[in-house]
Structures are given as C-alpha cells and as structure tokens.
Scaffold this motif. Structure first.
Motif, PDB file in Angstrom:
ATOM      1  N   LEU A  35       0.856  -1.182   0.000  1.00 30.37           N
ATOM      2  CA  LEU A  35       0.000   0.000   0.000  1.00 30.37           C
ATOM      3  C   LEU A  35       0.890   1.229   0.000  1.00 30.37           C
ATOM      4  O   LEU A  35       1.734   1.376   0.893  1.00 30.37           O
ATOM      5  CB  LEU A  35      -0.855  -0.020   1.268  1.00 30.37           C
ATOM      6  CG  LEU A  35      -2.023   0.929   1.286  1.00 30.37           C
ATOM      7  CD1 LEU A  35      -2.998   0.582   0.181  1.00 30.37           C
ATOM      8  CD2 LEU A  35      -2.705   0.838   2.632  1.00 30.37           C
ATOM      9  N   ASN A  36       0.732   2.085  -0.998  1.00 34.70           N
ATOM     10  CA  ASN A  36       1.577   3.271  -1.063  1.00 34.70           C
ATOM     11  C   ASN A  36       0.808   4.517  -0.646  1.00 34.70           C
ATOM     12  O   ASN A  36      -0.420   4.516  -0.609  1.00 34.70           O
ATOM     13  CB  ASN A  36       2.121   3.443  -2.482  1.00 34.70           C
ATOM     14  CG  ASN A  36       3.407   4.242  -2.496  1.00 34.70           C
ATOM     15  OD1 ASN A  36       4.129   4.287  -1.496  1.00 34.70           O
ATOM     16  ND2 ASN A  36       3.700   4.861  -3.615  1.00 34.70           N
ATOM     17  N   SER A  37       1.540   5.586  -0.338  1.00 39.41           N
ATOM     18  CA  SER A  37       0.943   6.865   0.091  1.00 39.41           C
ATOM     19  C   SER A  37      -0.037   6.635   1.227  1.00 39.41           C
ATOM     20  O   SER A  37      -1.144   7.206   1.242  1.00 39.41           O
ATOM     21  CB  SER A  37       0.220   7.554  -1.073  1.00 39.41           C
ATOM     22  OG  SER A  37       1.054   7.673  -2.173  1.00 39.41           O
ATOM     23  N   LYS A  53      -6.962  -2.501   8.124  1.00 38.36           N
ATOM     24  CA  LYS A  53      -7.755  -1.439   7.490  1.00 38.36           C
ATOM     25  C   LYS A  53      -6.814  -0.263   7.339  1.00 38.36           C
ATOM     26  O   LYS A  53      -6.083   0.074   8.287  1.00 38.36           O
ATOM     27  CB  LYS A  53      -8.917  -0.999   8.393  1.00 38.36           C
ATOM     28  CG  LYS A  53     -10.021  -2.015   8.477  1.00 38.36           C
ATOM     29  CD  LYS A  53     -11.138  -1.638   7.517  1.00 38.36           C
ATOM     30  CE  LYS A  53     -12.271  -2.645   7.644  1.00 38.36           C
ATOM     31  NZ  LYS A  53     -12.836  -2.981   6.343  1.00 38.36           N
ATOM     32  N   ARG A  84      -5.299   5.507   2.049  1.00 32.92           N
ATOM     33  CA  ARG A  84      -4.178   6.041   1.278  1.00 32.92           C
ATOM     34  C   ARG A  84      -4.648   7.263   0.504  1.00 32.92           C
ATOM     35  O   ARG A  84      -5.833   7.405   0.180  1.00 32.92           O
ATOM     36  CB  ARG A  84      -3.589   4.987   0.344  1.00 32.92           C
ATOM     37  CG  ARG A  84      -4.315   4.803  -0.941  1.00 32.92           C
ATOM     38  CD  ARG A  84      -3.510   3.915  -1.900  1.00 32.92           C
ATOM     39  NE  ARG A  84      -4.205   3.811  -3.172  1.00 32.92           N
ATOM     40  CZ  ARG A  84      -3.882   4.501  -4.253  1.00 32.92           C
ATOM     41  NH1 ARG A  84      -2.857   5.307  -4.268  1.00 32.92           N
ATOM     42  NH2 ARG A  84      -4.579   4.373  -5.371  1.00 32.92           N
ATOM     43  N   GLU A  85      -3.687   8.124   0.260  1.00 30.27           N
ATOM     44  CA  GLU A  85      -4.002   9.329  -0.491  1.00 30.27           C
ATOM     45  C   GLU A  85      -4.151   8.972  -1.966  1.00 30.27           C
ATOM     46  O   GLU A  85      -3.386   8.170  -2.497  1.00 30.27           O
ATOM     47  CB  GLU A  85      -2.848  10.310  -0.307  1.00 30.27           C
ATOM     48  CG  GLU A  85      -3.179  11.703  -0.756  1.00 30.27           C
ATOM     49  CD  GLU A  85      -2.054  12.656  -0.396  1.00 30.27           C
ATOM     50  OE1 GLU A  85      -2.085  13.200   0.710  1.00 30.27           O
ATOM     51  OE2 GLU A  85      -1.162  12.819  -1.230  1.00 30.27           O
ATOM     52  N   ILE A  86      -5.149   9.563  -2.612  1.00 38.34           N
ATOM     53  CA  ILE A  86      -5.248   9.439  -4.066  1.00 38.34           C
ATOM     54  C   ILE A  86      -5.323  10.868  -4.608  1.00 38.34           C
ATOM     55  O   ILE A  86      -5.519  11.804  -3.830  1.00 38.34           O
ATOM     56  CB  ILE A  86      -6.495   8.625  -4.504  1.00 38.34           C
ATOM     57  CG1 ILE A  86      -7.777   9.223  -3.893  1.00 38.34           C
ATOM     58  CG2 ILE A  86      -6.349   7.171  -4.116  1.00 38.34           C
ATOM     59  CD1 ILE A  86      -9.057   8.567  -4.385  1.00 38.34           C
ATOM     60  N   ASP A  87      -5.164  11.042  -5.905  1.00 40.16           N
ATOM     61  CA  ASP A  87      -5.246  12.393  -6.444  1.00 40.16           C
ATOM     62  C   ASP A  87      -6.657  12.921  -6.216  1.00 40.16           C
ATOM     63  O   ASP A  87      -7.627  12.337  -6.690  1.00 40.16           O
ATOM     64  CB  ASP A  87      -4.901  12.388  -7.945  1.00 40.16           C
ATOM     65  CG  ASP A  87      -3.414  12.148  -8.173  1.00 40.16           C
ATOM     66  OD1 ASP A  87      -2.632  12.432  -7.247  1.00 40.16           O
ATOM     67  OD2 ASP A  87      -3.044  11.678  -9.260  1.00 40.16           O
ATOM     68  N   GLY A  96      -8.244  13.209  -3.221  1.00 43.05           N
ATOM     69  CA  GLY A  96      -9.006  12.632  -2.119  1.00 43.05           C
ATOM     70  C   GLY A  96      -8.268  11.502  -1.435  1.00 43.05           C
ATOM     71  O   GLY A  96      -7.044  11.473  -1.399  1.00 43.05           O
ATOM     72  N   LYS A  97      -9.044  10.592  -0.847  1.00 35.99           N
ATOM     73  CA  LYS A  97      -8.410   9.432  -0.222  1.00 35.99           C
ATOM     74  C   LYS A  97      -9.307   8.210  -0.379  1.00 35.99           C
ATOM     75  O   LYS A  97     -10.498   8.347  -0.666  1.00 35.99           O
ATOM     76  CB  LYS A  97      -8.130   9.709   1.251  1.00 35.99           C
ATOM     77  CG  LYS A  97      -9.362   9.909   2.113  1.00 35.99           C
ATOM     78  CD  LYS A  97      -8.957  10.001   3.582  1.00 35.99           C
ATOM     79  CE  LYS A  97     -10.179  10.076   4.460  1.00 35.99           C
ATOM     80  NZ  LYS A  97      -9.864  10.033   5.881  1.00 35.99           N
ATOM     81  N   GLU A  98      -8.730   7.040  -0.204  1.00 34.96           N
ATOM     82  CA  GLU A  98      -9.549   5.842  -0.241  1.00 34.96           C
ATOM     83  C   GLU A  98      -9.221   4.952   0.950  1.00 34.96           C
ATOM     84  O   GLU A  98      -8.121   5.001   1.489  1.00 34.96           O
ATOM     85  CB  GLU A  98      -9.382   5.091  -1.573  1.00 34.96           C
ATOM     86  CG  GLU A  98      -8.029   4.497  -1.804  1.00 34.96           C
ATOM     87  CD  GLU A  98      -7.896   3.870  -3.191  1.00 34.96           C
ATOM     88  OE1 GLU A  98      -8.706   4.143  -4.084  1.00 34.96           O
ATOM     89  OE2 GLU A  98      -6.939   3.092  -3.364  1.00 34.96           O
ATOM     90  N   THR A  99     -10.222   4.192   1.342  1.00 38.57           N
ATOM     91  CA  THR A  99     -10.060   3.262   2.450  1.00 38.57           C
ATOM     92  C   THR A  99      -9.945   1.867   1.862  1.00 38.57           C
ATOM     93  O   THR A  99     -10.707   1.510   0.958  1.00 38.57           O
ATOM     94  CB  THR A  99     -11.285   3.333   3.379  1.00 38.57           C
ATOM     95  OG1 THR A  99     -11.466   4.701   3.736  1.00 38.57           O
ATOM     96  CG2 THR A  99     -11.100   2.502   4.623  1.00 38.57           C
ATOM     97  N   VAL A 100      -8.969   1.096   2.351  1.00 38.65           N
ATOM     98  CA  VAL A 100      -8.768  -0.243   1.805  1.00 38.65           C
ATOM     99  C   VAL A 100      -8.713  -1.265   2.933  1.00 38.65           C
ATOM    100  O   VAL A 100      -8.475  -0.922   4.089  1.00 38.65           O
ATOM    101  CB  VAL A 100      -7.454  -0.341   0.981  1.00 38.65           C
ATOM    102  CG1 VAL A 100      -7.422   0.683  -0.136  1.00 38.65           C
ATOM    103  CG2 VAL A 100      -6.234  -0.205   1.856  1.00 38.65           C
ATOM    104  N   SER A 101      -8.954  -2.502   2.569  1.00 39.40           N
ATOM    105  CA  SER A 101      -8.738  -3.595   3.519  1.00 39.40           C
ATOM    106  C   SER A 101      -7.748  -4.568   2.894  1.00 39.40           C
ATOM    107  O   SER A 101      -7.738  -4.757   1.670  1.00 39.40           O
ATOM    108  CB  SER A 101     -10.057  -4.305   3.835  1.00 39.40           C
ATOM    109  OG  SER A 101     -10.586  -4.870   2.663  1.00 39.40           O
ATOM    110  N   THR A 102      -6.910  -5.127   3.733  1.00 41.41           N
ATOM    111  CA  THR A 102      -5.954  -6.111   3.235  1.00 41.41           C
ATOM    112  C   THR A 102      -5.489  -6.943   4.433  1.00 41.41           C
ATOM    113  O   THR A 102      -6.150  -6.923   5.484  1.00 41.41           O
ATOM    114  CB  THR A 102      -4.782  -5.440   2.478  1.00 41.41           C
ATOM    115  OG1 THR A 102      -3.937  -6.435   1.932  1.00 41.41           O
ATOM    116  CG2 THR A 102      -3.959  -4.513   3.370  1.00 41.41           C
TER     117      THR A 102
END
Lengths: 248, 322
Positions: free
Chosen positions: A138-140, A152, A155-158, A160-166
């Motif tokens: 997971l970057n940024s 949980k 990460r930053e996206i251009d 905004g941001k997104e929430t991920v699970s891994t």
C-alpha cells in the motif's frame, strides 16, 4: 506483531545542496543528517503499535557506519532494536534487495517505509520490496489499523483518499497522516540513555546488482530577477502573465 | 521493439498526463526509430490517443479492473510489455502510477528512473535527467538494464499534437486472485473543486492571510482562473486548511504552469515543493521575503488590497478573452 521500519538517512530539509568531485557526488560538508521525514511518521506510528498492541519494532537502514547516529535516534525514540546493512546504497533496487533479505529472514508482519526519501526522491524502495517478496503493498498510506491479521488502511489518491482492507504481511509506503506532525516523537533523555544499551546489529549485504547509477548532478540554472509590480500596475501584471509567461 | 505507455484514464476519459506521456513517447520513439504502443484500461475514446502519436493501442476492458489496483494494473502493464517485446515502458507521475511503477519495474527486471524531467540525455548509454533533493537539484541517471521503466514528472514535457494512424487491439491479460489482495472499500473525493494534482494553476496562501476566514478571496481568485487552492505548512498545522492542501517538501509537490503564493514568506522546504512550477507569482507585504528570490513576478504590498483587485483584473481579462 513484528514491525520493521525502514529508515533513510537524509540531509535535513533546510540543507543547501551542493556537489563535489566534478558534480559526481553529493557534498556532505556541513550537512546535518536526519531520519527521512516520511520514515519518521512511520516510526511514530510503529511506536504507537508497540505501546497499544505490544508490537516489537525494529528499525533498519542500508548504509555505512556514518548512518548509525540516525539509527540510534530511532532507538531513542523507542524502537526495540536496530539493524544496519553495511553497504553503500547504490540505487533503489539494491536497497530494496537488501531490505527484502532482512524481511524474509526476520519474519516481519508489517514493514513501514517512507513513500519516498528526500534525497533521491525515487519513491521506489517500498514498492520494489513488495514486488520482490510478493507481499501486499500500500503506497501513500495515511492511516492504518491492524486487528489480528486484518488491516484497514487509508491512502491518499489524487483529489481525495480511499479506504482499503488487506492482510498481513504488508509493506506500506507511508507519509504524513500516519500520525500528525504534532504527535511525532522526540527522543528524551531517558530514551537517549536507553538507546545506548539496545542492540544494533550489523549485517553484511547480500550480492545484488544495481540497475541504475547516478552519473552526475546539476543545480537548476540561476534565475533571472523577479519582475516587481505595484498595486497600481496590476493590468501590466495580467498582461505579462498572458503575453510573456503565457500561463493565463 | 516498441515503446509502451500506460495511458491513464478516469471514468473512461483519458487524463491530461496520458497525452503528455504520449507526446513524450512519440519524440523518444522518433529518436530511437520505433513506434508507440499504449495500453489502456477501461478507456472510452481510444482514438484521442492518435492525435498525440500513438501507433497502436492494447485495449483492456474488464469489470475486475473498474477501480485502480496497483498490483493488478502492474500485472497488466507487465504482460503488455512482454507481449510487445518492449524495452522501454513510460509511466506518468500521478499517485496511482507512482504506486505501481516499482511493481512494474521488479516484474520486468527493469531499471526504473522516476521524476524524469526531460528527453533522454543520451540513449546509448541510456541516461535521463531527473529531479532529486526535492527539486533542489537534478540527477543524471543511467539505466543499465535491457528493459527500462521511466516515470515522467508532471508538466515536464508538455502536450504536443502529432497525428498518427492508430490500430486497436483487444488485450486480455491473465489476472489472478493475489492481484486483488488489497481491496478498496470506499473512496472520498473532493468534488466540484480543482485538485492540486489536476491543476494547471495553483493559488496558495500562507500565514500572512491571518486566518482561515480570509481564504474566500483566494478561492475566488482560484475560481476565476480554474485553479486549485493550496497552503503552506504552518497554515495546515494551524488547522486553517486541510492537510491535503499543504504543499512543500513533506506535503504535496506542485508542478503547475503558474503558482501564485500569497502571504507565504518562502521557507526552503516550501520552495522545494513548488520549484518545478514553471512560473511563480508572489504577493507579500515583506519586500525581503525569500520567496521573491525565486519568483518570476511579484507584488509587494497588502494581500487584502492586492488579491481582490487582481481578481477583478483577471475576471475582466477572462471576460475579454473567453
């Protein structure tokens, strides 16, 4: 949970940058070296995991003996132990190969590296480690919680941001947001004293090729002087931005 | 042997960086005597790429790839590169492309240079110029591997039309479950605002603006210019503006055509973050502010007087020129 925090030893952000040996090498003369700021956010987050969830935190750096004060500082901040891979970091792939070896042998669950170092700004080491080991990546990364093996994170996206699970094992490229700047840890006297007794293991590098090399450095060309306008000359300024600079 | 670009799109539409990458690839391909192949993922109007010199497009259409996933997208680019026997892969410097680039490089056993700011200095040996030391210097990097991956810094080459006749081909890379081990649960996007990543112009404010209540005048100027707003580190630390707007060495890098700094004195870390911007306009009441040393244009004076006046002038200019 075993956490490894990768620490880059970089010039302080206020450093003036100069080169030597025919512009082939960075001139370290008079330069103060610090923990790479992106790594510092990761280190503080790792210490949080240590305090809240009993994680064990190891810091690692690929570099010569001159980088040890930086590792000692990380120990003073609270890392349990440190590893120095005794090699001159020639390029991102070489560093990633060394770190991947440390991770494989140490069985770390979570590896936190800065998304980029403020010297070469390659932004490649965390991703390359993940690529070499086949671990989740997971970057940024600007936020992370771990519950058992479940992660949980955000990460930053251009824009905004997104929430991920891994899941663990996981490599993250971290940055500001993992903790806030005001929460960064500063070594206190007790930490500094304790750091002296903590283990700093020196490992010899594994054989690895460098894929790239820094041939030469250049400084940006000197700028022409600023063109100043008064508050009564704003029409002229708009005109210059349009006709001369061609940016509006 | 061709050059491969990954032409980024969002909601089916190509991003501007895709056209910049295609323009760059066309020039490099010309110098190397080869062609440009693009790989696209769920992009709509493929033919747009022909304007910028792309000769062939490998079209990937897959519901599985409806959202960006670094591992899976890296797998797509890797397989496209292998299929075309490509020796040079070009990627942009969006957050997504920076995320997947090292994965692509490792998968292809390729040397990778990021933040590339111009055409190759030399193609044999292969050397490129890249930003280093947070834009305080450049580094000439030589890539020794047979396959090479370059990440082109934003706004560092420009967009140039160069029409080509384009062939399209459906491409179905094989993806496995491991590619999807990081799952996106939700996305929060700033809507209705130009983001720093997309902006050609950024209007940025510092502590000289005295308080968050005074940002309205910067927002108005930004809206006239179609610009994004940003701020210096102290401003985000004080909580006047969100961290996502903090530009500088530890914040977001800004490489725009025009960077307007209002009430920002110009700490070395801030300058490092914006130094790749082409033109800098500084508005500050302190004539000795260090920012004036790196600025192209400057106005010394009270921001509260200058900014509204300048906004009116820009409005009038836009009305005349639109």
């Amino acid at each position: 949970m075993k956490i490894l925090v990768c620490i880059s030893h970089v010039p302080d952000t206020t450093s003036k940058i100069n080169f030597t040996n025919g512009d082939a090498e960075f001139d370290t003369n008079g330069v103060q070296f610090v923990i790479n700021p992106n790594d510092e956010f990761g280190l503080t987050r790792a210490i949080w995991f240590q305090e809240q969830q009993g994680a064990n935190v190891t810091v690692v750096n690929v570099g010569g003996a001159d980088t040890e004060p930086t590792l000692r500082k990380a120990l003073a901040i609270g890392a349990n132990e440190a590893i120095r891979v005794n090699a001159n970091p020639t390029d991102g792939f070489f560093v990633a190969t060394q770190l991947a070896e440390v991770i494989k042998n140490g069985g770390y669950d979570l590896v936190i590296a800065g998304k980029e170092s403020l010297d070469y700004n390659g932004g490649m080491v965390p991703g390359m480690i993940a690529g070499l080991l086949g671990y989740n990546f997971l970057n940024s990364c600007i936020g992370i919680t771990v519950d058992g093996n479940a992660v949980k994170a955000s990460r930053e996206i251009d824009g905004g941001k997104e929430t991920v699970s891994t899941s663990l094992p996981l490599i993250i490229g971290g940055q500001k947001g993992l903790v806030e700047e005001k929460d960064l840890r500063i070594p206190n006297m007790r930490g500094i004293m304790t750091a002296r007794t903590k283990a700093l293991t020196i490992l010899e590098p594994v054989t690895a090729s460098s894929e790239t090399k820094a041939v030469k450095f250049e400084k940006p060309a000197p700028k022409s002087a600023v063109k100043l306008y008064t508050v009564d000359q704003l029409d002229e300024l708009v005109n210059a931005l349009h006709n001369e600079a061609k940016v509006i | 042997m061709s050059i491969l670009i990954y032409a980024e799109s969002a909601e089916g539409k190509f991003k501007k960086v895709a056209f910049e990458l295609a323009s760059y690839a066309k020039k490099v391909a010309g110098d190397l005597g080869t062609t440009v192949t693009a790989v696209t993922v769920n992009a709509g109007n493929i033919s747009e790429l022909s304007k910028y010199g792309v000769d062939k497009v490998l079209k990937v259409n897959s519901d599985k790839l409806s959202g960006f996933n670094a591992k899976a997208y890296a797998d797509v680019v890797k397989q496209a590169a292998e299929k075309e026997n490509v020796k040079l892969v070009l990627l942009s410097s969006t957050t997504d492309s920076l995320y997947m680039a090292p994965l692509v490089a490792v998968a292809l056993k390729a040397g990778y240079a990021s933040n590339v700011v111009g055409l190759p200095v030399s193609t044999s040996p292969f050397q490129v110029k890249r930003n280093a030391f947070s834009n305080k210097a450049f580094n000439i990097t030589e890539i020794a591997t047979e396959v090479k991956v370059l990440g082109l810094a934003k706004n560092s080459y420009g967009v140039y039309e160069n029409a080509s006749s384009l062939t399209e081909e459906d491409f179905n890379p094989s993806l496995n479950d491991a590619d999807f081990s990081v799952k996106v649960e939700s996305t929060e996007k700033t809507t209705g605002k130009v983001t720093i990543a997309d902006a050609d112009i950024v209007v940025s404010g510092g502590r000289g603006l005295k308080g968050p209540e005074n940002w309205g005048m910067l927002e108005e100027m930004a809206s006239v210019l179609g610009a994004a707003t940003a701020c210096s580190k102290p401003v985000s630390d004080l909580g006047w503006r969100p961290h996502s707007e903090h530009v500088g060495q530890t914040g977001k890098p800004v490489a725009t055509n025009l960077y307007i700094a209002v009430g920002i004195s110009g700490a070395i870390q801030h300058i490092a973050g914006i130094n790749s911007s082409k033109v800098k306009l500084v508005i500050n009441s302190d004539a000795d502010a260090p920012f004036f040393k790196v600025a192209d244009y400057g106005v010394v004076g009270d921001a509260f007087e200058i900014v509204p006046k300048l906004t009116e002038k820009l409005k009038a200019f836009k009305a005349q020129n639109s």
